[in-house]
Design an enzyme around this catalytic site. Structure first.
Site, PDB file in Angstrom:
ATOM      1  N   ASP A  29     -65.306  57.188 -44.739  1.00 38.04           N
ATOM      2  CA  ASP A  29     -66.565  57.607 -45.373  1.00 38.04           C
ATOM      3  C   ASP A  29     -66.333  58.349 -46.683  1.00 38.04           C
ATOM      4  O   ASP A  29     -67.153  59.168 -47.098  1.00 38.04           O
ATOM      5  CB  ASP A  29     -67.394  58.495 -44.423  1.00 38.04           C
ATOM      6  CG  ASP A  29     -67.614  57.867 -43.066  1.00 38.04           C
ATOM      7  OD1 ASP A  29     -68.031  56.704 -43.025  1.00 38.04           O
ATOM      8  OD2 ASP A  29     -67.358  58.531 -42.050  1.00 38.04           O
ATOM      9  N   LYS A  32     -65.331  54.718 -50.553  1.00 38.51           N
ATOM     10  CA  LYS A  32     -64.479  53.608 -51.002  1.00 38.51           C
ATOM     11  C   LYS A  32     -65.304  52.447 -51.538  1.00 38.51           C
ATOM     12  O   LYS A  32     -64.855  51.724 -52.426  1.00 38.51           O
ATOM     13  CB  LYS A  32     -63.597  53.122 -49.853  1.00 38.51           C
ATOM     14  CG  LYS A  32     -62.594  54.139 -49.345  1.00 38.51           C
ATOM     15  CD  LYS A  32     -61.699  53.561 -48.268  1.00 38.51           C
ATOM     16  CE  LYS A  32     -62.477  53.159 -47.023  1.00 38.51           C
ATOM     17  NZ  LYS A  32     -63.161  54.303 -46.368  1.00 38.51           N
ATOM     18  N   GLY A  56     -68.603  50.636 -42.951  1.00 38.97           N
ATOM     19  CA  GLY A  56     -69.763  50.406 -43.797  1.00 38.97           C
ATOM     20  C   GLY A  56     -69.519  50.882 -45.212  1.00 38.97           C
ATOM     21  O   GLY A  56     -69.001  51.973 -45.417  1.00 38.97           O
ATOM     22  N   HIS A  57     -69.858  50.053 -46.186  1.00 37.84           N
ATOM     23  CA  HIS A  57     -69.781  50.422 -47.595  1.00 37.84           C
ATOM     24  C   HIS A  57     -71.198  50.456 -48.156  1.00 37.84           C
ATOM     25  O   HIS A  57     -71.961  49.493 -47.995  1.00 37.84           O
ATOM     26  CB  HIS A  57     -68.963  49.409 -48.394  1.00 37.84           C
ATOM     27  CG  HIS A  57     -67.487  49.516 -48.178  1.00 37.84           C
ATOM     28  ND1 HIS A  57     -66.883  50.647 -47.685  1.00 37.84           N
ATOM     29  CD2 HIS A  57     -66.482  48.627 -48.408  1.00 37.84           C
ATOM     30  CE1 HIS A  57     -65.577  50.448 -47.621  1.00 37.84           C
ATOM     31  NE2 HIS A  57     -65.307  49.232 -48.041  1.00 37.84           N
ATOM     32  N   GLN A 239     -62.459  52.476 -42.963  1.00 42.19           N
ATOM     33  CA  GLN A 239     -62.057  53.771 -42.403  1.00 42.19           C
ATOM     34  C   GLN A 239     -61.099  54.518 -43.343  1.00 42.19           C
ATOM     35  O   GLN A 239     -61.173  54.348 -44.545  1.00 42.19           O
ATOM     36  CB  GLN A 239     -61.453  53.592 -41.000  1.00 42.19           C
ATOM     37  CG  GLN A 239     -62.450  53.159 -39.940  1.00 42.19           C
ATOM     38  CD  GLN A 239     -62.528  51.669 -39.756  1.00 42.19           C
ATOM     39  OE1 GLN A 239     -61.584  50.933 -39.955  1.00 42.19           O
ATOM     40  NE2 GLN A 239     -63.692  51.175 -39.368  1.00 42.19           N
TER      41      GLN A 239
END
Length: 462
Positions: A29, A32, A56-57, A239
């Protein structure tokens, strides 16, 4: 050691990229998605090398927010090829939903490719994930319940279903009939859950196979050929370092290898083909799920960081635990990943604070430790040793160069770079692409010594 922090024009990203890995330097988180999106401007190919829909991005482009779980964020550039590598695990339903959402927003997915040897998340993986987490009780890990761990477990147990299996209907029918019969024994006898209907699952996944068939390739060969043609490749993980299965805060980790070395295994390229590693870290620290967190803040400051940083998971919506920046885990991430430079995100979240604290070392049973402890028991008993720095108490949202930053904010960045012994190449001050300071071109600047375009250092970090 001297670490040089300097300013370069954003246009330098039009130069050749080489082969670069972007990794998270904390517990995930870190932002990235934005950094990958930023660097993708120069990339011919962006490859996702591990994780699944538990990642998730979030990328904001011209006020429009894109939330991606499996598809690399490079998809937002029309000429960039995107590959989901063999080290990922793919939930076909979620992937198809992402494809549909992107197409509905006017984003073409014609440049997406999927590794034929990536493993597939099945319905029984999700059921087992959720049931086993519940069975753990007070020993729960804090998984997303999306079936990622059980998918990787089947990969190791050699009972997994791969993308190439979906492409062969008759072979898939044979495999799934016996695998689901086997899994039904576990669902019924261990978790007291109703069995799955093999034929129903088979028909569902045959439908997914028809939709995904045009995207499936031998991705390792594709990447190797691209390297031979000197195309620019960006490898992105999900991650972060402290969630790595081998090098993270076990057992509170993910089921794959987010570290830089995972890029080779998860894509099928040799380590000599990687040119540079860029780490991403927040200006503070967050963690989702269970496990020790030495610098965690439970009072007003922690709530402020959570609110200002919008610290809720892209995948699950879970509230993230927030704490001060931890330079011990930062130094560890630099070492484990062979990091060349760092992107610091969410500096603006600290704007209102009168003073800041940075964890410079731990105290464990009365002993000062400056290196990350591999023993889980030791880490659980870590007490942070802090250095206090003054805050700047003014907005940095408008800053687009180092000269624009308040002196205290620049001093804070210098202190972090000095503690971790790595240059800071990018500073992010918000979710949008333009809310960024390019301190130095992280791709083309000399490794371990970032210089201004004319060779003159703007400031030196001691």
């Amino acid at each position: 050691m001297l670490i040089i922090l300097v300013c370069v024009n954003f246009s330098s990203f039009n130069k050749p990229l080489a082969n670069v890995v972007v990794i998270g330097a904390q517990w995930g988180d870190e932002g990235k998605g934005k950094i990958t999106d930023l660097l993708s401007k120069s990339a011919d190919i962006v490859v996702r090398y591990q994780g699944g829909v538990n990642a998730g991005h979030t990328v904001v482009v011209q006020g429009q927010t894109f939330k991606l779980h499996l598809i690399p964020s490079g998809i937002l550039y029309p000429d960039t090829e995107c590959i989901i590598g063999c080290g990922t695990v793919i939930d076909p339903q979620v992937l198809i939903e992402e494809l549909d959402q992107l197409e509905a927003l006017g984003i073409s997915t014609r440049n997406l490719l999927i590794s034929q040897t990536a493993h597939v998340t099945m319905p029984y993986h999700r059921l087992i994930d959720q049931a086993s987490e519940e069975l753990r009780g007070t020993h729960k890990i804090g998984t997303t319940g999306r079936g990622i761990g059980p998918t990787y477990a089947d990969k190791s147990e050699r009972t997994g279903i791969r993308v190439q299996d979906l492409m062969e209907p008759e072979e898939m029918r044979k495999q799934l009939r016996w695998v689901i019969t086997y899994k039904n024994q576990i669902l019924e006898k261990l978790y007291n859950l109703p069995p799955l209907d093999p034929e129903q699952v088979i028909e569902e996944y045959l439908g997914y196979a028809d939709r995904l068939r045009p995207y499936v390739v031998d991705s390792s060969l594709k990447i190797y050929d691209a390297i031979g043609r000197r195309r620019n490749i960006l490898f992105e993980g999900a991650q972060g370092t402290l969630l790595d299965l081998d090098h993270g805060t076990y057992p509170y980790v993910t089921s794959s290898n987010p570290v830089a070395g995972g890029a080779c295994v998860g894509t099928g390229v040799g380590p000599t083909m990687i040119d540079r590693v860029i780490g991403v870290a927040k200006a503070y620290t967050t963690r989702v799920g269970e496990g020790p967190f030495p610098t965690e803040l439970n009072g007003k400051v922690g709530e402020l960081l959570c609110d200002r940083g919008a610290e809720f998971g892209t995948t699950t919506g879970r509230k993230r635990r927030c704490g001060w920046f931890d330079a011990v885990i930062g130094r560890y991430a630099v070492r484990i990943n062979g990091m060349d430079c760092l992107a610091i995100t969410k500096l603006d979240v600290l704007d209102e604070l009168e003073e800041l604290q940075v964890c410079v070392a731990y105290e464990i049973d009365g002993e000062r430790r400056e290196n990350f402890p591999n023993c889980a028991r030791d880490f659980a008993h870590c007490q942070p040793i802090y250095k206090t720095l003054p805050g700047w108490q003014q907005s940095t949202a408008h800053c687009r160069s180092l000269e624009d930053l308040p002196k205290q904010a620049l001093d804070y960045l210098k202190f972090l770079a000095e503690l971790m012994d790595v240059p800071i190449a990018i500073v992010s001050l918000g979710a949008s692409r333009d809310q960024t300071i390019i301190v130095e071109d992280p791709i083309h600047g000399p490794k371990r010594a970032l210089l201004h375009a004319n060779g003159t250092p703007m400031s030196v970090l001691r």
